[in-house]
Design a protein around this motif. Structure first.
Motif, PDB file in Angstrom:
ATOM      1  N   UNK A  99       0.829  -1.213   0.000  1.00 41.02           N
ATOM      2  CA  UNK A  99       0.000   0.000   0.000  1.00 41.02           C
ATOM      3  C   UNK A  99       0.858   1.257   0.000  1.00 41.02           C
ATOM      4  N   UNK A 100       2.020   1.167   0.634  1.00 38.43           N
ATOM      5  CA  UNK A 100       2.896   2.329   0.724  1.00 38.43           C
ATOM      6  C   UNK A 100       3.556   2.660  -0.616  1.00 38.43           C
ATOM      7  N   UNK A 101       3.547   1.742  -1.554  1.00 41.17           N
ATOM      8  CA  UNK A 101       4.211   1.991  -2.831  1.00 41.17           C
ATOM      9  C   UNK A 101       3.337   2.789  -3.790  1.00 41.17           C
ATOM     10  N   UNK A 102       2.063   2.929  -3.465  1.00 38.58           N
ATOM     11  CA  UNK A 102       1.169   3.720  -4.300  1.00 38.58           C
ATOM     12  C   UNK A 102       1.079   5.125  -3.747  1.00 38.58           C
ATOM     13  N   UNK A 103       0.623   6.031  -4.546  1.00 32.23           N
ATOM     14  CA  UNK A 103       0.510   7.410  -4.122  1.00 32.23           C
ATOM     15  C   UNK A 103      -0.964   7.734  -3.931  1.00 32.23           C
ATOM     16  N   UNK A 104      -1.478   7.484  -2.728  1.00 30.34           N
ATOM     17  CA  UNK A 104      -2.905   7.731  -2.500  1.00 30.34           C
ATOM     18  C   UNK A 104      -3.216   9.220  -2.595  1.00 30.34           C
ATOM     19  N   UNK A 105      -4.444   9.491  -2.956  1.00 35.10           N
ATOM     20  CA  UNK A 105      -4.894  10.867  -3.047  1.00 35.10           C
ATOM     21  C   UNK A 105      -4.889  11.482  -1.657  1.00 35.10           C
ATOM     22  N   UNK A 106      -4.451  12.726  -1.570  1.00 31.09           N
ATOM     23  CA  UNK A 106      -4.420  13.401  -0.278  1.00 31.09           C
ATOM     24  C   UNK A 106      -5.837  13.591   0.249  1.00 31.09           C
ATOM     25  N   UNK A 107      -5.956  13.591   1.568  1.00 29.22           N
ATOM     26  CA  UNK A 107      -7.257  13.773   2.201  1.00 29.22           C
ATOM     27  C   UNK A 107      -7.749  15.198   1.964  1.00 29.22           C
ATOM     28  N   UNK A 108      -9.055  15.327   1.821  1.00 29.04           N
ATOM     29  CA  UNK A 108      -9.678  16.636   1.628  1.00 29.04           C
ATOM     30  C   UNK A 108     -10.312  17.049   2.941  1.00 29.04           C
ATOM     31  N   UNK A 109     -10.150  18.297   3.317  1.00 34.91           N
ATOM     32  CA  UNK A 109     -10.707  18.771   4.574  1.00 34.91           C
ATOM     33  C   UNK A 109     -12.233  18.660   4.556  1.00 34.91           C
ATOM     34  N   UNK A 110     -12.820  18.608   5.734  1.00 35.15           N
ATOM     35  CA  UNK A 110     -14.279  18.525   5.863  1.00 35.15           C
ATOM     36  C   UNK A 110     -14.932  19.741   5.210  1.00 35.15           C
ATOM     37  N   UNK A 111     -14.316  20.898   5.364  1.00 30.28           N
ATOM     38  CA  UNK A 111     -14.859  22.130   4.771  1.00 30.28           C
ATOM     39  C   UNK A 111     -14.881  22.025   3.239  1.00 30.28           C
ATOM     40  N   UNK A 112     -13.798  21.513   2.657  1.00 28.33           N
ATOM     41  CA  UNK A 112     -13.742  21.363   1.206  1.00 28.33           C
ATOM     42  C   UNK A 112     -14.763  20.332   0.730  1.00 28.33           C
ATOM     43  N   UNK A 113     -14.936  19.254   1.490  1.00 31.72           N
ATOM     44  CA  UNK A 113     -15.927  18.240   1.128  1.00 31.72           C
ATOM     45  C   UNK A 113     -17.325  18.837   1.105  1.00 31.72           C
ATOM     46  N   UNK A 114     -17.639  19.692   2.076  1.00 29.67           N
ATOM     47  CA  UNK A 114     -18.962  20.332   2.119  1.00 29.67           C
ATOM     48  C   UNK A 114     -19.158  21.250   0.914  1.00 29.67           C
ATOM     49  N   UNK A 115     -18.116  21.992   0.556  1.00 27.07           N
ATOM     50  CA  UNK A 115     -18.203  22.873  -0.611  1.00 27.07           C
ATOM     51  C   UNK A 115     -18.443  22.068  -1.881  1.00 27.07           C
ATOM     52  N   UNK A 116     -17.731  20.946  -2.021  1.00 20.39           N
ATOM     53  CA  UNK A 116     -17.895  20.083  -3.195  1.00 20.39           C
ATOM     54  C   UNK A 116     -19.311  19.528  -3.244  1.00 20.39           C
ATOM     55  N   UNK A 117     -19.814  19.063  -2.096  1.00 21.60           N
ATOM     56  CA  UNK A 117     -21.178  18.543  -2.042  1.00 21.60           C
ATOM     57  C   UNK A 117     -22.186  19.615  -2.444  1.00 21.60           C
ATOM     58  N   UNK A 118     -21.967  20.839  -1.991  1.00 18.19           N
ATOM     59  CA  UNK A 118     -22.871  21.942  -2.320  1.00 18.19           C
ATOM     60  C   UNK A 118     -22.847  22.230  -3.830  1.00 18.19           C
ATOM     61  N   UNK A 119     -21.659  22.252  -4.416  1.00 21.01           N
ATOM     62  CA  UNK A 119     -21.530  22.499  -5.851  1.00 21.01           C
ATOM     63  C   UNK A 119     -22.235  21.397  -6.636  1.00 21.01           C
ATOM     64  N   UNK A 120     -22.019  20.139  -6.240  1.00 22.00           N
ATOM     65  CA  UNK A 120     -22.674  19.029  -6.930  1.00 22.00           C
ATOM     66  C   UNK A 120     -24.189  19.111  -6.803  1.00 22.00           C
ATOM     67  N   UNK A 121     -24.688  19.457  -5.623  1.00 22.20           N
ATOM     68  CA  UNK A 121     -26.122  19.594  -5.404  1.00 22.20           C
ATOM     69  C   UNK A 121     -26.683  20.686  -6.309  1.00 22.20           C
ATOM     70  N   UNK A 122     -25.988  21.835  -6.369  1.00 24.56           N
ATOM     71  CA  UNK A 122     -26.439  22.943  -7.211  1.00 24.56           C
ATOM     72  C   UNK A 122     -26.464  22.541  -8.691  1.00 24.56           C
ATOM     73  N   UNK A 123     -25.452  21.804  -9.137  1.00 23.70           N
ATOM     74  CA  UNK A 123     -25.405  21.360 -10.531  1.00 23.70           C
ATOM     75  C   UNK A 123     -26.549  20.404 -10.854  1.00 23.70           C
ATOM     76  N   UNK A 124     -26.854  19.507  -9.930  1.00 27.37           N
ATOM     77  CA  UNK A 124     -27.934  18.545 -10.154  1.00 27.37           C
ATOM     78  C   UNK A 124     -29.290  19.235 -10.219  1.00 27.37           C
ATOM     79  N   UNK A 125     -29.447  20.300  -9.471  1.00 31.59           N
ATOM     80  CA  UNK A 125     -30.742  20.961  -9.391  1.00 31.59           C
ATOM     81  C   UNK A 125     -30.836  22.196 -10.293  1.00 31.59           C
ATOM     82  N   UNK A 126     -29.775  22.492 -11.025  1.00 34.23           N
ATOM     83  CA  UNK A 126     -29.760  23.638 -11.922  1.00 34.23           C
ATOM     84  C   UNK A 126     -30.856  23.485 -12.987  1.00 34.23           C
TER      85      UNK A 126
END
Length: 87
Positions: A55-82
């Motif tokens: 597992x250490x030989x792969x380059x996992x994606x860095x963790x996203x902060x909770x605040x950034x996750x909420x912003x992404x969720x909001x953007x996705x919600x807005x796009x779906x309901x546009x």
């Protein structure tokens, strides 16, 4: 992890600038040609027997902060309901 079967001469592209070509093989050996920019390190290695170390030989994606996750969720919600708002 993705497992592929290729015939001689077939290739896979990784991103826009890496191509891996299967050039043949026999028995348990295969030959690959890798076309990649010089700044990308390519390392030949044996298969790691320890799954934890593997597992250490792969380059996992860095963790996203909770605040950034909420912003992404909001953007996705807005796009779906546009479309609903425009109707």
């Amino acid at each position: 992890m993705l497992k592929l079967s290729l015939k001689q001469g077939q290739y896979i592209n990784i991103g826009d600038n890496i191509r891996v070509v299967y050039v043949g093989g026999s028995g348990g050996h295969g030959r690959l040609m890798i076309d990649a920019p010089k700044e990308i390190p390519i390392v030949r290695s044996n298969i790691e027997e320890n799954p934890e170390r593997r597992r250490e030989t792969y380059y996992p994606e860095e963790k996203i902060s909770a605040e950034a996750q909420k912003k992404i969720q909001r953007i996705l919600w807005e796009e779906r309901h546009k479309g609903e708002a425009e109707n």
